[in-house]
Each structure stands twice: as structure tokens, then as C-alpha cells.
Design a protein around this motif. Structure first.
Motif, short mmCIF file in Angstrom:
data_model
loop_
_atom_site.label_atom_id
_atom_site.label_comp_id
_atom_site.label_asym_id
_atom_site.label_seq_id
_atom_site.Cartn_x
_atom_site.Cartn_y
_atom_site.Cartn_z
N ARG A 183 -2.35 0.95 -3.15
CA ARG A 183 -1.30 1.97 -3.03
C ARG A 183 -1.53 2.83 -1.79
NH1 ARG A 183 2.02 2.55 -7.37
NH2 ARG A 183 1.48 1.25 -9.18
N ALA A 184 -2.78 3.11 -1.50
CA ALA A 184 -3.08 3.90 -0.30
C ALA A 184 -2.67 3.15 0.96
CB ALA A 184 -4.58 4.22 -0.25
N ALA A 185 -2.93 1.83 0.99
CA ALA A 185 -2.56 1.03 2.16
C ALA A 185 -1.05 0.99 2.34
CB ALA A 185 -3.12 -0.38 2.02
N LEU A 186 -0.32 0.89 1.23
CA LEU A 186 1.14 0.88 1.34
C LEU A 186 1.66 2.25 1.76
CD1 LEU A 186 3.55 -0.99 0.98
CD2 LEU A 186 3.72 -0.22 -1.40
N ALA A 187 1.08 3.31 1.21
CA ALA A 187 1.48 4.66 1.59
C ALA A 187 1.15 4.94 3.05
CB ALA A 187 0.80 5.69 0.70
N ASN A 188 0.10 4.29 3.57
CA ASN A 188 -0.25 4.47 4.97
C ASN A 188 0.85 3.97 5.89
OD1 ASN A 188 -2.43 5.19 6.96
ND2 ASN A 188 -2.22 3.02 7.47
N ILE A 189 1.58 2.96 5.44
CA ILE A 189 2.75 2.49 6.18
C ILE A 189 3.89 3.50 6.01
CG2 ILE A 189 4.43 0.63 6.41
CD1 ILE A 189 2.26 -1.25 5.26
N VAL A 206 3.74 -3.50 -5.46
CA VAL A 206 2.91 -3.02 -4.35
C VAL A 206 2.27 -4.20 -3.62
CG1 VAL A 206 0.79 -1.75 -3.75
CG2 VAL A 206 2.43 -0.75 -5.35
N LEU A 207 1.74 -5.15 -4.39
CA LEU A 207 1.07 -6.31 -3.80
C LEU A 207 2.05 -7.20 -3.06
CD1 LEU A 207 -1.37 -7.20 -6.72
CD2 LEU A 207 -1.84 -5.82 -4.69
#
Length: 318
Positions: free
Chosen positions: A48-54, A91-92
Motif C-alpha cells: 500500500r505504501a508503494a502504491l501511495a508513493n505513486i 493493490v497488487l
């Protein structure tokens, strides 16, 4: 409209929570069920953090437009508003399309690990007790590495033992390690060509040897005799302070195998993992209170009590 700080959907907030979860993972030893459960929770938060980083908007459930406004950092416009996120499976899916390194193999592992988490929490299955770390831990660290790098972070910024993590990741692509199966079959052939009496005597000798020598006792893949698996310490020591004794447990990553019955020897995590001997194990040391006080100062003991406070997450949050 005024902004809300901190935004629970920001990459930094999610990464900080993932860091808390992996610290809880490292506070247990690798052969405990909690180790696997905390790893799954860590992976979900990190994804989730990686997606939010986008963009945090990618986490918002689009069925309610207020979620999108909240993801943008704006204060809720409704008096009663509870933000909802998309599911972890979605998310994945989004990460697999947006991050080139997060390929179908990595996404597939993450999805399976999330399913283990769901089964552990929402059914009577004891999932993480029945699965060895060799099956999932190297893939876990590979996924963690990919997700961290997408946020310009490194393993050393996040895991307790980055050197061992990198070694496990490397084992996934070590084609030479798979040749160990030939060595096992060769020793097996020689073993079964021996007279039964000789095999029985060698097994008895190996049983006595394995009992006396330090290491993790396992069954030899060639001759099924008792053998020894040696390991290297990985991660911090888990310390439990009781009234009458202190127990310290250390996660060990397999590094070498030896069987004196058939003479089989295997060195290196990649080869051990390829032949089913790659599961992490733990070494336990028990002290009386007096012995422990002789080894450690009072300040050390207080730190052992408090260094890893219990943390109970809301398991239904994600």
C-alpha cells in the motif's frame, strides 16, 4: 478546504506502519507462527505504501468520491465519514501494471501470502505453523526489496539483517544450487549398495553423533539418518524475562549440512534451500535469573524487557 495531517494514506505513514510490523516480525524467531503472520501484515502495508508513493488516490475506494478527496489530503466534507480503501488484491493488480519489476511471479507470491494471512485470521487453519520459511521467506524479501526500491529505499533501511535477506533473494536465481540433487542421488545410490548391517551400524553411529554435537538435527535426504544442520545468526535475539528464568532465542539461517552415516555434505543456503533444508530454525538458551544477571547489567535487563513492546494491530483494517 483545510488539509488533514497526517494523511493515513500517505506513503510515509504507511511505510512507518510497515516498519513497525516488520520489527514485530523480527521480535519473534522464524519457526514461530507469529513470524509468518507479521510478515504478511508487513507485506500488505508495504504494498500500500508503494502504491501511495505513486499517488494516494490509487488507494481510495472510488465508490465514494469523498474517499478520493480524503486521499488528496482534504478534510472530510461529511460529519460521519470513515475512509475506505481498495482491497489488497486490487493493490497488487495495480502495482503489477505500474511497477515493471513487480511482475506476475512476485505479485502471485504476494497474493498467496495475503491468502495465508486471511486463512490464519479468519479460519481454524494454523497456516504459518505448517509452512517452512524456505517456501516463502526468500520471496518475501524479494518482494520487499522491489517495493522499497520503487520508493527510493533500500533493504538496509527496513530489515534487521539485509545481508542475509540478499543471500536469500540470490538463492531464488541460483541455477547451480539445483545441481545438489545429483549429489544427493549419488550418495543415496552408494548408501543402498551397502549391506544392511553396515547401514544399520552407520545409522546408529550417526544418531549418537547428532545427539552429541551442536546444531539443528534433521533427517538426511540421502539415507534418512539423523544429521546436523548448522546455521548463522540472523536478526536480533528474542529475550523473554520470567520470574525464575530468562530465555533467549536466536533465528538461524541454514548454512551447512553434514551426515556422517552416508558422508553427504552440503554448504550454502542456496543449495540447502534447493533440497528442502532451507527452513530457518532457532537456537534457544535458558538462564537462571542469577546466571543472567552475571551476564548482563540491570540496564541491559530492563532493555530486554522493553525493547519490543507488545503491539496489537487491528487485523480487520486491511
Amino acid at each position: 478546504m483545510s488539509t488533514v495531517e497526517p494523511n493515513p494514506w500517505s506513503a510515509d505513514t504507511l511505510l512507518a506502519k510497515a516498519q513497525l510490523y516488520i520489527e514485530q516480525m523480527d521480535s519473534t524467531v522464524a519457526d514461530e507462527w507469529k513470524y509468518g503472520l507479521w510478515s504478511a501484515l508487513t507485506l500488505e502495508l508495504l504494498a500500500r505504501a508503494a502504491l501511495a508513493n505513486i499517488s494516494p488516490v490509487l488507494l481510495a475506494d472510488p465508490q465514494n468520491w469523498r474517499n478520493i478527496m480524503h486521499a488528496l489530503g482534504n478534510a472530510p466534507t461529511a460529519k460521519k465519514f470513515s475512509p475506505t480503501s481498495i482491497g489488497t488484491k486490487e493493490v497488487l493488480v495495480r502495482l503489477s501494471e505500474l511497477l515493471p519489476e513487480f511482475n506476475q511471479e512476485v505479485a502471485g507470491f504476494c497474493g498467496k501470502h495475503v491468502e495465508r494471512r486471511n486463512a490464519e485470521l479468519h479460519s481454524g487453519e494454523v497456516v504459518f505453523t505448517g509452512v517452512g520459511t524456505a517456501e516463502w521467506l526468500p520471496r518475501f524479501y524479494r518482494a520487499v526489496k522491489i517495493l522499497l526500491e520503487s520508493m527510493a529505499k533500500e533493504l538496509a533501511d527496513f530489515v534487521a539483517d539485509p545481508e542475509r535477506a540478499l543471500e536469500m533473494i540470490a538463492s531464488l536465481d541460483d541455477a547451480a544450487a539445483k545441481a545438489v540433487d545429483q549429489d544427493i542421488k549419488a550418495h543415496e545410490k552408494v548408501w543402498f549398495n551397502k549391506p544392511v548391517a553396515d547401514r544399520d551400524a552407520a545409522t546408529l553411529q550417526a544418531t549418537a553423533w547428532a545427539t552429541r554435537h551442536a546444531g539443528h538435527r534433521v533427517v538426511c535426504p540421502s539415507c534418512a539418518s539423523p544429521a546436523i544442520l548448522h546455521g548463522r545468526a540472523s536478526g536480533p535475539v528474542s529475550t523473554t524475562v520470567g520470574n525464575d528464568e530468562v530465555v533467549q532465542r536466536q533465528t538461524m539461517l541454514p548454512s551447512a549440512f553434514e551426515c556422517i552415516a552416508c558422508g553427504l555434505k552440503i554448504a550454502g543456503y542456496s543449495k540447502l534451500s534447493a533440497c528442502g533444508l532451507g527452513d530457518a530454525f532457532s537456537e534457544m538458551t535458558t538462564y537462571t535469573a542469577a546466571e543472567f544477571f552475571d551476564l548482563y547489567t540491570e540496564d541491559d535487563l530492563e532493555e530486554a524487557r522493553n525493547v519490543r513492546p507488545e503491539y496489537e494491530p487491528d487485523f480487520n483494517e486491511y
